[in-house]
Scaffold this motif. Structure first.
Motif, PDB file in Angstrom:
ATOM      1  N   GLY A 164     -13.236  -0.818  27.888  1.00 34.39           N
ATOM      2  CA  GLY A 164     -12.239  -1.813  27.548  1.00 34.39           C
ATOM      3  C   GLY A 164     -12.702  -2.717  26.419  1.00 34.39           C
ATOM      4  O   GLY A 164     -13.280  -2.246  25.427  1.00 34.39           O
ATOM      5  N   ASP A 165     -12.465  -4.013  26.586  1.00 32.31           N
ATOM      6  CA  ASP A 165     -12.853  -4.982  25.559  1.00 32.31           C
ATOM      7  C   ASP A 165     -14.191  -5.653  25.874  1.00 32.31           C
ATOM      8  O   ASP A 165     -14.492  -6.727  25.346  1.00 32.31           O
ATOM      9  CB  ASP A 165     -11.777  -6.062  25.422  1.00 32.31           C
ATOM     10  CG  ASP A 165     -10.508  -5.525  24.773  1.00 32.31           C
ATOM     11  OD1 ASP A 165     -10.620  -4.566  23.986  1.00 32.31           O
ATOM     12  OD2 ASP A 165      -9.427  -6.062  25.054  1.00 32.31           O
ATOM     13  N   SER A 166     -15.007  -5.037  26.709  1.00 34.78           N
ATOM     14  CA  SER A 166     -16.269  -5.662  27.098  1.00 34.78           C
ATOM     15  C   SER A 166     -17.216  -5.851  25.923  1.00 34.78           C
ATOM     16  O   SER A 166     -18.129  -6.684  25.986  1.00 34.78           O
ATOM     17  CB  SER A 166     -16.964  -4.832  28.182  1.00 34.78           C
ATOM     18  OG  SER A 166     -17.319  -3.542  27.677  1.00 34.78           O
ATOM     19  N   HIS A 167     -16.999  -5.078  24.848  1.00 45.36           N
ATOM     20  CA  HIS A 167     -17.887  -5.220  23.691  1.00 45.36           C
ATOM     21  C   HIS A 167     -17.785  -6.613  23.068  1.00 45.36           C
ATOM     22  O   HIS A 167     -18.751  -7.107  22.487  1.00 45.36           O
ATOM     23  CB  HIS A 167     -17.571  -4.155  22.639  1.00 45.36           C
ATOM     24  CG  HIS A 167     -16.210  -4.271  22.029  1.00 45.36           C
ATOM     25  ND1 HIS A 167     -15.055  -3.944  22.715  1.00 45.36           N
ATOM     26  CD2 HIS A 167     -15.805  -4.682  20.796  1.00 45.36           C
ATOM     27  CE1 HIS A 167     -14.012  -4.141  21.940  1.00 45.36           C
ATOM     28  NE2 HIS A 167     -14.436  -4.589  20.774  1.00 45.36           N
ATOM     29  N   LEU A 168     -16.629  -7.258  23.199  1.00 41.02           N
ATOM     30  CA  LEU A 168     -16.466  -8.590  22.628  1.00 41.02           C
ATOM     31  C   LEU A 168     -17.388  -9.592  23.313  1.00 41.02           C
ATOM     32  O   LEU A 168     -18.082 -10.382  22.661  1.00 41.02           O
ATOM     33  CB  LEU A 168     -15.012  -9.038  22.731  1.00 41.02           C
ATOM     34  CG  LEU A 168     -13.993  -8.242  21.913  1.00 41.02           C
ATOM     35  CD1 LEU A 168     -12.584  -8.721  22.213  1.00 41.02           C
ATOM     36  CD2 LEU A 168     -14.294  -8.364  20.427  1.00 41.02           C
ATOM     37  N   ALA A 169     -17.406  -9.565  24.642  1.00 39.35           N
ATOM     38  CA  ALA A 169     -18.273 -10.475  25.383  1.00 39.35           C
ATOM     39  C   ALA A 169     -19.740 -10.156  25.131  1.00 39.35           C
ATOM     40  O   ALA A 169     -20.575 -11.059  24.993  1.00 39.35           O
ATOM     41  CB  ALA A 169     -17.963 -10.397  26.877  1.00 39.35           C
ATOM     42  N   ALA A 170     -20.068  -8.871  25.057  1.00 34.71           N
ATOM     43  CA  ALA A 170     -21.453  -8.470  24.816  1.00 34.71           C
ATOM     44  C   ALA A 170     -21.912  -8.922  23.437  1.00 34.71           C
ATOM     45  O   ALA A 170     -23.037  -9.426  23.275  1.00 34.71           O
ATOM     46  CB  ALA A 170     -21.589  -6.957  24.952  1.00 34.71           C
ATOM     47  N   ASN A 171     -21.053  -8.752  22.443  1.00 30.87           N
ATOM     48  CA  ASN A 171     -21.413  -9.185  21.089  1.00 30.87           C
ATOM     49  C   ASN A 171     -21.572 -10.702  21.024  1.00 30.87           C
ATOM     50  O   ASN A 171     -22.473 -11.226  20.358  1.00 30.87           O
ATOM     51  CB  ASN A 171     -20.346  -8.735  20.088  1.00 30.87           C
ATOM     52  CG  ASN A 171     -20.330  -7.241  19.883  1.00 30.87           C
ATOM     53  OD1 ASN A 171     -21.280  -6.546  20.223  1.00 30.87           O
ATOM     54  ND2 ASN A 171     -19.241  -6.736  19.325  1.00 30.87           N
ATOM     55  N   THR A 172     -20.686 -11.413  21.713  1.00 29.72           N
ATOM     56  CA  THR A 172     -20.755 -12.872  21.724  1.00 29.72           C
ATOM     57  C   THR A 172     -22.056 -13.341  22.357  1.00 29.72           C
ATOM     58  O   THR A 172     -22.720 -14.260  21.856  1.00 29.72           O
ATOM     59  CB  THR A 172     -19.561 -13.460  22.491  1.00 29.72           C
ATOM     60  OG1 THR A 172     -18.340 -12.995  21.900  1.00 29.72           O
ATOM     61  CG2 THR A 172     -19.586 -14.977  22.468  1.00 29.72           C
ATOM     62  N   SER A 173     -22.449 -12.705  23.445  1.00 23.79           N
ATOM     63  CA  SER A 173     -23.696 -13.063  24.117  1.00 23.79           C
ATOM     64  C   SER A 173     -24.898 -12.809  23.225  1.00 23.79           C
ATOM     65  O   SER A 173     -25.834 -13.631  23.150  1.00 23.79           O
ATOM     66  CB  SER A 173     -23.825 -12.273  25.420  1.00 23.79           C
ATOM     67  OG  SER A 173     -25.050 -12.541  26.056  1.00 23.79           O
ATOM     68  N   LEU A 174     -24.887 -11.679  22.523  1.00 20.70           N
ATOM     69  CA  LEU A 174     -25.992 -11.356  21.623  1.00 20.70           C
ATOM     70  C   LEU A 174     -26.100 -12.388  20.510  1.00 20.70           C
ATOM     71  O   LEU A 174     -27.201 -12.853  20.166  1.00 20.70           O
ATOM     72  CB  LEU A 174     -25.783  -9.963  21.037  1.00 20.70           C
ATOM     73  CG  LEU A 174     -26.789  -9.528  19.959  1.00 20.70           C
ATOM     74  CD1 LEU A 174     -28.205  -9.479  20.533  1.00 20.70           C
ATOM     75  CD2 LEU A 174     -26.387  -8.174  19.361  1.00 20.70           C
ATOM     76  N   VAL A 175     -24.959 -12.756  19.939  1.00 22.44           N
ATOM     77  CA  VAL A 175     -24.957 -13.742  18.852  1.00 22.44           C
ATOM     78  C   VAL A 175     -25.511 -15.081  19.329  1.00 22.44           C
ATOM     79  O   VAL A 175     -26.300 -15.737  18.632  1.00 22.44           O
ATOM     80  CB  VAL A 175     -23.535 -13.900  18.282  1.00 22.44           C
ATOM     81  CG1 VAL A 175     -23.440 -15.142  17.392  1.00 22.44           C
ATOM     82  CG2 VAL A 175     -23.143 -12.655  17.494  1.00 22.44           C
ATOM     83  N   GLU A 176     -25.126 -15.497  20.525  1.00 22.99           N
ATOM     84  CA  GLU A 176     -25.622 -16.768  21.060  1.00 22.99           C
ATOM     85  C   GLU A 176     -27.134 -16.706  21.289  1.00 22.99           C
ATOM     86  O   GLU A 176     -27.856 -17.674  21.042  1.00 22.99           O
ATOM     87  CB  GLU A 176     -24.901 -17.108  22.357  1.00 22.99           C
ATOM     88  CG  GLU A 176     -23.472 -17.575  22.152  1.00 22.99           C
ATOM     89  CD  GLU A 176     -23.390 -18.745  21.186  1.00 22.99           C
ATOM     90  OE1 GLU A 176     -24.174 -19.715  21.342  1.00 22.99           O
ATOM     91  OE2 GLU A 176     -22.569 -18.696  20.247  1.00 22.99           O
ATOM     92  N   THR A 177     -27.616 -15.567  21.758  1.00 19.16           N
ATOM     93  CA  THR A 177     -29.059 -15.397  21.951  1.00 19.16           C
ATOM     94  C   THR A 177     -29.795 -15.522  20.624  1.00 19.16           C
ATOM     95  O   THR A 177     -30.850 -16.161  20.535  1.00 19.16           O
ATOM     96  CB  THR A 177     -29.354 -14.029  22.589  1.00 19.16           C
ATOM     97  OG1 THR A 177     -28.711 -13.951  23.865  1.00 19.16           O
ATOM     98  CG2 THR A 177     -30.851 -13.827  22.761  1.00 19.16           C
ATOM     99  N   ILE A 178     -29.236 -14.922  19.590  1.00 16.84           N
ATOM    100  CA  ILE A 178     -29.853 -14.988  18.270  1.00 16.84           C
ATOM    101  C   ILE A 178     -29.873 -16.423  17.762  1.00 16.84           C
ATOM    102  O   ILE A 178     -30.887 -16.908  17.248  1.00 16.84           O
ATOM    103  CB  ILE A 178     -29.107 -14.068  17.285  1.00 16.84           C
ATOM    104  CG1 ILE A 178     -29.292 -12.604  17.684  1.00 16.84           C
ATOM    105  CG2 ILE A 178     -29.590 -14.300  15.848  1.00 16.84           C
ATOM    106  CD1 ILE A 178     -28.426 -11.631  16.894  1.00 16.84           C
ATOM    107  N   ARG A 179     -28.772 -17.113  17.917  1.00 16.77           N
ATOM    108  CA  ARG A 179     -28.683 -18.484  17.422  1.00 16.77           C
ATOM    109  C   ARG A 179     -29.642 -19.422  18.142  1.00 16.77           C
ATOM    110  O   ARG A 179     -30.079 -20.426  17.578  1.00 16.77           O
ATOM    111  CB  ARG A 179     -27.242 -18.983  17.568  1.00 16.77           C
ATOM    112  CG  ARG A 179     -26.300 -18.402  16.523  1.00 16.77           C
ATOM    113  CD  ARG A 179     -24.879 -18.843  16.757  1.00 16.77           C
ATOM    114  NE  ARG A 179     -24.009 -18.450  15.652  1.00 16.77           N
ATOM    115  CZ  ARG A 179     -22.698 -18.298  15.747  1.00 16.77           C
ATOM    116  NH1 ARG A 179     -22.087 -18.520  16.917  1.00 16.77           N
ATOM    117  NH2 ARG A 179     -21.973 -17.945  14.702  1.00 16.77           N
ATOM    118  N   GLN A 180     -29.953 -19.116  19.398  1.00 19.72           N
ATOM    119  CA  GLN A 180     -30.857 -19.968  20.158  1.00 19.72           C
ATOM    120  C   GLN A 180     -32.322 -19.636  19.917  1.00 19.72           C
ATOM    121  O   GLN A 180     -33.204 -20.401  20.333  1.00 19.72           O
ATOM    122  CB  GLN A 180     -30.537 -19.845  21.651  1.00 19.72           C
ATOM    123  CG  GLN A 180     -29.190 -20.431  22.029  1.00 19.72           C
ATOM    124  CD  GLN A 180     -28.796 -20.126  23.463  1.00 19.72           C
ATOM    125  OE1 GLN A 180     -29.622 -19.693  24.259  1.00 19.72           O
ATOM    126  NE2 GLN A 180     -27.521 -20.340  23.791  1.00 19.72           N
TER     127      GLN A 180
END
Length: 367
Positions: A301-317
């Motif tokens: 489904g659209d789970s890639h959106l949440a996964a990508n968002t989580s990865l981006v937040e990890t990178i930013r932190q």
């Protein structure tokens, strides 16, 4: 293969080696500033570009797309793909034959004859075609040839990502690049861009596989400014900052950059039956590739959106060695553009502004 045309705007490099005219061209922006700078309104620049497009015969419905594409490159801090490139490319807008058409199509792949369309308009056609195929088949892979050039690549990969897809695009050029330890140019500059969606927007990267884009050399030859160090080599393979002596752009990353550039060469060439190497001898024989991928076809489904968002937040932190935070690819350019749009102002070289005024007045020959 679509027939090659040996004439057109993309002339051999020596054609740019004109006597320096410091009153009619901007300097290379990351070299020493040599021309007066003007603080101008973005709306004023947009109006001049719009008028120039009208005088050059750009279809009315496409003028806005052309103008905003090049203006966005300028605002993101890539001037060699912004207003200066618009001023150069606009002299060829009248050479368009018509809108692109699909020459061959099978499954997820399509080959497009650009019919010498203006670069941002032909790229928009290819993006929409790749996205439609991805929605239907999970992947869309479009190759295009016989088209004019555009500016930054991120415009197109981001358009794919804005549809919830993963976008990848690249193009080649004449053999203008060489690799560490060599002196003969045999690869295209071969830029590449990718973008992916998150729940909060898109993330994109846009880069050349050479240490500096060819636009830097073209503008340096126009203005007589020095080249950035260790980015271009002369006929002996030695690095040079003399734009008149430069014969090839250097691929980044030694053997790693060589491998990536070689992959892009195939993806923009033989994959679609397009020329490669010395076979790329003009704008019209230059290959472009647009790839769209639909993650929903993997069954999640659209789970890639949440996964990508989580990865981006990890990178930013993630912390840097200096205590700051890691900056995502492409973020600096987006932030720069947002600040410029907020103020409504931009700095341009005075000479470039005069060139733009000349284009708006219908002068497409002066440089």
């Amino acid at each position: 293969m679509i027939p090659a045309h040996k004439t057109g705007p993309h002339q051999p490099l020596p054609s740019y080696a004109k006597p320096a005219d410091r009153d009619s061209a901007p300097p290379v922006r990351f070299g020493p500033a040599e021309a007066a700078r003007l603080d101008v309104g973005i709306d004023d620049v947009r109006a001049l570009m719009t008028t120039a497009c009208t005088r050059a015969g750009v279809p009315g419905g496409g003028i806005g797309r052309v103008v905003e594409h090049y203006l966005d490159g300028e605002l993101r801090g890539k001037p060699w793909h912004g207003v200066a490139k618009f001023a150069f490319e606009s002299q060829f807008f009248s050479q368009r034959i018509g809108p692109p058409h699909i020459k061959h199509e099978r499954g997820a792949m399509a080959v497009v004859d650009g019919r010498r369309e203006i670069g941002p308009l032909s790229a928009d056609f290819a993006v929409r075609l790749a996205a439609r195929k991805a929605r239907r088949l999970g992947v869309g892979i479009v190759g295009m040839v016989n088209t004019q050039r555009y500016g930054i690549l991120a415009s197109w990969s981001e358009q794919i990502a804005e549809r919830g897809l993963v976008g990848l695009m690249a193009n080649t050029s004449r053999p203008e690049a060489t690799v560490h330890g060599a002196r003969t140019p045999f690869l295209g500059v071969n830029p590449v861009s990718f973008a992916f969606p998150t729940s909060d927007g898109t993330v994109s990267a846009d880069m050349s596989t050479t240490l500096a884009p060819m636009g830097v050399l073209w503008e340096a030859r126009r203005s007589g400014s020095p080249l950035p160090p260790d980015c271009f080599v002369d006929e002996h393979g030695a690095f040079t900052d003399d734009p008149g002596a430069a014969r090839a752009a250097m691929v980044f990353g030694e053997h790693r950059g060589f491998a990536l550039s070689l992959l892009i060469q195939v993806l923009t060439g033989s994959l679609f039956g397009f020329p490669m190497g010395d076979g790329v001898d003009s704008t019209w024989t230059t290959g472009y590739t647009f790839i769209a991928l639909d993650p929903t076809f993997a069954g999640q489904g659209d789970s890639h959106l949440a996964a990508n968002t989580s990865l981006v937040e990890t990178i930013r932190q993630a912390a840097t060695s200096e205590g700051g935070s890691v900056r995502l690819p492409g973020q600096e350019g987006k932030d720069r553009a947002a600040r410029a749009r907020q103020t409504g102002r931009i700095e341009l070289d005075e000479a470039l502004y005069r060139r733009l005024q000349a284009r708006a007045a219908g002068d497409f020959t002066s440089d």
